[in-house]
Design an enzyme around this catalytic site. Structure first.
Site, PDB file in Angstrom:
ATOM      1  N   ALA A   1      32.827  16.336  22.550  1.00  0.00           N
ATOM      2  CA  ALA A   1      32.274  16.999  23.742  1.00  0.00           C
ATOM      3  C   ALA A   1      32.966  16.465  24.989  1.00  0.00           C
ATOM      4  O   ALA A   1      33.246  15.285  25.107  1.00  0.00           O
ATOM      5  CB  ALA A   1      30.779  16.739  23.821  1.00  0.00           C
TER       6      ALA A   1
ATOM      7  N   GLY B   1      41.877  68.424  34.162  1.00  0.00           N
ATOM      8  CA  GLY B   1      41.912  66.960  34.062  1.00  0.00           C
ATOM      9  C   GLY B   1      40.555  66.303  34.208  1.00  0.00           C
ATOM     10  O   GLY B   1      40.416  65.103  33.978  1.00  0.00           O
TER      11      GLY B   1
ATOM     12  N   SER C   1      34.307  11.731  22.636  1.00  0.00           N
ATOM     13  CA  SER C   1      33.762  12.503  23.758  1.00  0.00           C
ATOM     14  C   SER C   1      34.332  12.025  25.091  1.00  0.00           C
ATOM     15  O   SER C   1      34.739  10.870  25.228  1.00  0.00           O
ATOM     16  CB  SER C   1      32.245  12.357  23.796  1.00  0.00           C
ATOM     17  OG  SER C   1      31.714  12.873  22.606  1.00  0.00           O
TER      18      SER C   1
ATOM     19  N   ARG D   1      39.282   1.592  28.365  1.00  0.00           N
ATOM     20  CA  ARG D   1      37.876   1.415  28.710  1.00  0.00           C
ATOM     21  C   ARG D   1      37.749   0.145  29.522  1.00  0.00           C
ATOM     22  O   ARG D   1      38.134  -0.933  29.056  1.00  0.00           O
ATOM     23  CB  ARG D   1      37.067   1.308  27.421  1.00  0.00           C
ATOM     24  CG  ARG D   1      35.635   1.714  27.582  1.00  0.00           C
ATOM     25  CD  ARG D   1      34.959   1.771  26.233  1.00  0.00           C
ATOM     26  NE  ARG D   1      35.227   2.988  25.493  1.00  0.00           N
ATOM     27  CZ  ARG D   1      34.904   3.160  24.216  1.00  0.00           C
ATOM     28  NH1 ARG D   1      34.342   2.181  23.533  1.00  0.00           N
ATOM     29  NH2 ARG D   1      35.177   4.282  23.605  1.00  0.00           N
TER      30      ARG D   1
ATOM     31  N   ARG E   1      33.573  65.004  46.048  1.00  0.00           N
ATOM     32  CA  ARG E   1      32.237  64.463  45.778  1.00  0.00           C
ATOM     33  C   ARG E   1      32.249  63.087  45.107  1.00  0.00           C
ATOM     34  O   ARG E   1      31.208  62.493  44.883  1.00  0.00           O
ATOM     35  CB  ARG E   1      31.421  65.459  44.940  1.00  0.00           C
ATOM     36  CG  ARG E   1      30.952  66.642  45.757  1.00  0.00           C
ATOM     37  CD  ARG E   1      30.391  67.735  44.891  1.00  0.00           C
ATOM     38  NE  ARG E   1      31.451  68.498  44.246  1.00  0.00           N
ATOM     39  CZ  ARG E   1      31.236  69.388  43.268  1.00  0.00           C
ATOM     40  NH1 ARG E   1      30.011  69.599  42.832  1.00  0.00           N
ATOM     41  NH2 ARG E   1      32.243  70.045  42.741  1.00  0.00           N
TER      42      ARG E   1
ATOM     43  N   ASN F   1      38.811  16.909  15.071  1.00  0.00           N
ATOM     44  CA  ASN F   1      37.489  16.949  15.689  1.00  0.00           C
ATOM     45  C   ASN F   1      37.658  16.668  17.174  1.00  0.00           C
ATOM     46  O   ASN F   1      38.115  15.592  17.563  1.00  0.00           O
ATOM     47  CB  ASN F   1      36.576  15.911  15.045  1.00  0.00           C
ATOM     48  CG  ASN F   1      35.152  16.087  15.545  1.00  0.00           C
ATOM     49  OD1 ASN F   1      34.412  16.922  15.065  1.00  0.00           O
ATOM     50  ND2 ASN F   1      34.808  15.330  16.579  1.00  0.00           N
TER      51      ASN F   1
ATOM     52  N   GLY G   1      44.750  77.765  44.212  1.00  0.00           N
ATOM     53  CA  GLY G   1      43.874  78.262  43.149  1.00  0.00           C
ATOM     54  C   GLY G   1      44.441  77.967  41.764  1.00  0.00           C
ATOM     55  O   GLY G   1      45.596  77.557  41.623  1.00  0.00           O
TER      56      GLY G   1
ATOM     57  N   ALA H   1      35.913   7.252  22.744  1.00  0.00           N
ATOM     58  CA  ALA H   1      35.208   8.022  23.782  1.00  0.00           C
ATOM     59  C   ALA H   1      35.580   7.495  25.160  1.00  0.00           C
ATOM     60  O   ALA H   1      35.772   6.297  25.354  1.00  0.00           O
ATOM     61  CB  ALA H   1      33.710   7.936  23.558  1.00  0.00           C
TER      62      ALA H   1
ATOM     63  N   LYS I   1      42.845  28.361  26.317  1.00  0.00           N
ATOM     64  CA  LYS I   1      43.895  29.239  26.872  1.00  0.00           C
ATOM     65  C   LYS I   1      45.210  28.807  26.281  1.00  0.00           C
ATOM     66  O   LYS I   1      45.512  27.609  26.266  1.00  0.00           O
ATOM     67  CB  LYS I   1      43.932  29.115  28.394  1.00  0.00           C
ATOM     68  CG  LYS I   1      44.798  30.151  29.044  1.00  0.00           C
ATOM     69  CD  LYS I   1      45.552  29.600  30.236  1.00  0.00           C
ATOM     70  CE  LYS I   1      46.603  28.594  29.802  1.00  0.00           C
ATOM     71  NZ  LYS I   1      47.385  28.018  30.888  1.00  0.00           N
TER      72      LYS I   1
HETATM   73  C1  UD1 Z   1      36.930  77.111  37.622  1.00  0.00           C
HETATM   74  C2  UD1 Z   1      36.992  78.543  37.086  1.00  0.00           C
HETATM   75  C3  UD1 Z   1      35.579  78.977  36.684  1.00  0.00           C
HETATM   76  C4  UD1 Z   1      35.016  78.028  35.669  1.00  0.00           C
HETATM   77  C5  UD1 Z   1      35.066  76.603  36.207  1.00  0.00           C
HETATM   78  C6  UD1 Z   1      34.712  75.640  35.111  1.00  0.00           C
HETATM   79  C7  UD1 Z   1      38.781  79.696  38.270  1.00  0.00           C
HETATM   80  C8  UD1 Z   1      39.111  80.621  39.366  1.00  0.00           C
HETATM   81  N1  UD1 Z   1      37.496  79.403  38.129  1.00  0.00           N
HETATM   82  O1  UD1 Z   1      36.159  77.152  38.810  1.00  0.00           O
HETATM   83  O2  UD1 Z   1      35.592  80.277  36.154  1.00  0.00           O
HETATM   84  O3  UD1 Z   1      33.685  78.363  35.349  1.00  0.00           O
HETATM   85  O4  UD1 Z   1      36.384  76.263  36.653  1.00  0.00           O
HETATM   86  O5  UD1 Z   1      34.614  74.346  35.624  1.00  0.00           O
HETATM   87  O6  UD1 Z   1      39.655  79.264  37.533  1.00  0.00           O
HETATM   88  N2  UD1 Z   1      42.966  73.057  40.425  1.00  0.00           N
HETATM   89  C9  UD1 Z   1      44.280  72.843  40.738  1.00  0.00           C
HETATM   90  N3  UD1 Z   1      44.842  73.556  41.749  1.00  0.00           N
HETATM   91  C10 UD1 Z   1      44.150  74.470  42.445  1.00  0.00           C
HETATM   92  C11 UD1 Z   1      42.816  74.690  42.136  1.00  0.00           C
HETATM   93  C12 UD1 Z   1      42.251  73.979  41.112  1.00  0.00           C
HETATM   94  O7  UD1 Z   1      44.944  72.027  40.116  1.00  0.00           O
HETATM   95  O8  UD1 Z   1      44.726  75.059  43.362  1.00  0.00           O
HETATM   96  C13 UD1 Z   1      42.369  72.308  39.332  1.00  0.00           C
HETATM   97  C14 UD1 Z   1      41.248  71.398  39.780  1.00  0.00           C
HETATM   98  O9  UD1 Z   1      41.724  70.095  40.048  1.00  0.00           O
HETATM   99  C15 UD1 Z   1      40.333  71.412  38.555  1.00  0.00           C
HETATM  100  C16 UD1 Z   1      40.556  72.779  37.955  1.00  0.00           C
HETATM  101  O10 UD1 Z   1      41.791  73.229  38.439  1.00  0.00           O
HETATM  102  O11 UD1 Z   1      40.726  70.434  37.601  1.00  0.00           O
HETATM  103  C17 UD1 Z   1      39.448  73.766  38.311  1.00  0.00           C
HETATM  104  O12 UD1 Z   1      39.397  73.924  39.693  1.00  0.00           O
HETATM  105  P1  UD1 Z   1      38.032  74.033  40.475  1.00  0.00           P
HETATM  106  O13 UD1 Z   1      38.317  74.139  41.901  1.00  0.00           O
HETATM  107  O14 UD1 Z   1      37.104  72.967  40.033  1.00  0.00           O
HETATM  108  O15 UD1 Z   1      37.527  75.431  39.942  1.00  0.00           O
HETATM  109  P2  UD1 Z   1      36.041  75.940  39.878  1.00  0.00           P
HETATM  110  O16 UD1 Z   1      35.688  76.538  41.161  1.00  0.00           O
HETATM  111  O17 UD1 Z   1      35.162  74.901  39.321  1.00  0.00           O
END
Ligand code: UD1
Ligand code: MG
Length: 491
Positions: free
Chosen positions: A402, A125, A427, A462, A27, A399, A102, A445, A373
């Site tokens: 300008a 992050g 100047s 001059r 996004r 001094n 995940g 000047a 600079k």
């Molecule tokens: C996650 C939490 C959710 C919480 C929310 C808060 C889980 C399953 N869910 O959901 O409960 O309310 O954050 O914002 O943990 N990331 C990785 N590798 C991955 C997946 C994610 O590094 O495979 C990192 C993303 O870059 C991000 C963070 O983990 O910084 C969270 O991932 P995101 O996909 O935003 O999780 P949410 O669905 O927001």
């Protein structure tokens, strides 16, 4: 010998912070990985690293994925800048998550880094407003338990994991929004995502995670239900300031987080005795140091390693980067200064441009439309209007008139202009470098100085003036004659 809780002990001790940053950040619509988008001069990830570093962890690790190389380069650069605080084993390292499996999978990828520690703190992050104190509170909330979770009540809980509590108020489980039924979605308490967990529990529980959810991922949040099943429900720490847990997913949220951080920093300085004409528009980066009795005008921007000493006044719209602003300095509006040192009581601007390598000693005056600079101006020297002073060593009490220009560049090399003490430059003078003018030399000047001038000498180039009496009337007559003649008059 007693060990402090943060000292590394073989296989049994210490804190590891794991920052998850592998996400795509769709996004943002950007070529830049999401966590490298900046707030007040520092990528989001840098703010999170700083909050983590405040805990003085034994290990610090960033999980990378999308845009991994750029993130790694940034982490290396951050490590170099913060070497004094976090060196050796404590320096941040990166671990690549080969695919988006995940949050649970991401933490598992970092296992080689946290394996030898006692406790893991998982951060994201993309939540740049989180403070070290809050992370301490989260750790404290864990107590002797297996894990603790940072939770909050945002205005709109949509999209977040909902926190299901037991009768004792402990976290029974977390249900992701996408997996929740209507009753669970009605819960307002959400998981902010930050978790503190023992490595003992983590290494046992992570391999048991199953991707049986709508996203087919390994959810770190499933650890809560697992802990409950073992009779060790997680502790919840409710964040006091909910801005701290707001994640950044698009440019709108980036701007909102920037405004919140700006507000936090400006409030801090106001409570330390700094006056702001308009705190809503003044930008002070976190790295800047201010002293009491400074006054900042509207829309000033103070960036980088800038230090402002007491009683300095910085006028509206000034942009100051990596500068030292001395005691009682007056920087008038719309001046721009970078890598410059401005001595006590100096007056600069309005509309002055101090470029890198500028040193103004005490009581110097640099006026409007003066550019400097690599120039040192000695104590009490004045360059009040419209000048360019580059590669110049200018003594005290000079001094500079300008329109003075140091011609420092011959098309290939730069050359130096050296002025002694009390030199007077009239100047509209060009000083063709390399050139040296002795103490109290005097330049008429309109002079182009192409050779060294000894102390106390006058130099003037001059062309003699030509004055032709009655010339205008004669010219007019001539034009009239041409017109009657039928010859068109020249304009
Ligand atoms: C996650 C939490 C959710 C919480 C929310 C808060 C889980 C399953 N869910 O959901 O409960 O309310 O954050 O914002 O943990 N990331 C990785 N590798 C991955 C997946 C994610 O590094 O495979 C990192 C993303 O870059 C991000 C963070 O983990 O910084 C969270 O991932 P995101 O996909 O935003 O999780 P949410 O669905 O927001
Ligand atoms: Mg998220």
């Amino acid at each position: 010998m007693t060990m402090s809780p943060t000292m590394p002990t073989a296989r049994t001790g210490g804190l590891c912070v794991v920052i998850l940053a592998a996400g795509l950040g769709k996004r943002m619509f950007s070529q830049t990985p999401k966590v490298l988008h900046e707030l007040l001069g520092e990528p989001m990830l840098g703010h999170v690293l700083a909050a983590a570093a405040g805990l003085n962890p034994n290990r610090l690790c960033v999980v990378t994925g999308h845009g991994g190389e750029a993130v790694e380069r940034y982490v290396d650069q951050w490590a170099r800048r913060n070497q004094a605080a976090l060196a050796g084993d404590r320096a941040p390292t990166c671990v690549e998550q080969p695919h988006q499996g995940g949050t649970g999978h991401a933490v598992a990828c970092a296992q080689p880094v946290w394996r030898d520690c006692g406790e893991v703190l998982v951060l994201y992050g993309d939540t740049p407003l989180l403070r070290t104190d809050t992370l301490q509170d989260l750790r404290r909330a864990r107590g002797d338990g297996a894990l603790s979770l940072l939770v909050g009540e945002p205005a709109d809980p949509t999209g977040y994991g909902r926190v299901v509590r037991d009768a004792q108020g402990r976290v029974a489980r977390v249900v992701e929004h996408k997996d929740a039924d209507d009753a669970t979605r009605a819960i307002r308490l959400i998981n902010a995502g930050m978790m503190c967990v023992t490595t003992a529990f983590l290494s046992d529980a992570l391999p048991r995670l199953q991707p049986n959810n709508t996203q087919g991922e390994l959810y770190l949040t499933d650890l809560l239900a697992m802990a409950t099943a073992r009779g060790q429900s997680g502790a919840a720490h409710v964040v006091a300031d909910r801005a701290e847990i707001s994640g950044v997913n698009n440019r709108l949220e980036l701007a909102a987080a920037t405004a919140a951080l700006r507000d936090r920093i400006n409030r801090h300085w106001m409570l330390q005795g700094v006056s702001f004409d308009d705190p809503a528009t003044a930008t002070v980066e976190p790295s800047v140091v201010l002293h009491a009795d400074c006054q900042l005008g509207a829309a000033v921007q103070l960036r980088g390693a800038t230090v402002v000493h007491p009683d300095a006044r910085i006028g509206a719209g000034c942009v100051v980067t990596d500068c030292e602003i001395g005691h009682g300095v007056h920087l008038l509006p719309y001046s721009v200064a970078s890598e410059a040192r401005i001595g006590a009581r100096a007056h600069v601007g309005p509309f002055a441009h101090l470029r890198p390598g500028t040193v103004l000693e005490a009581d110097v005056k640099v006026g409007n439309f003066v550019e400097t600079k690599k120039a040192r101006l000695g104590r009490g020297t004045k360059a009040s209007h419209l000048s360019y002073l580059g590669d110049a060593e200018i003594g005290p009490a000079c001094n500079i008139g300008a329109g003075t220009i140091t011609c420092n560049y011959d098309g290939v090399d730069k050359h130096k202009t050296v002025l002694g003490r009390g030199v007077f430059i009239g100047s509209d003078t060009q000083l063709v470098a390399p050139v040296t003018l002795g103490d109290e030399a005097y330049v008429g000047a309109g002079t182009t100085v192409t050779q060294d001038v000894p102390a106390g000498a006058l130099v003037v180039t001059r062309a003699p003036a030509v004055v032709k009496a009655g010339w205008v009337a004669r010219k007019r007559e001539l034009r009239a004659l041409r017109a009657t003649d039928g010859t068109p008059a020249k304009p």
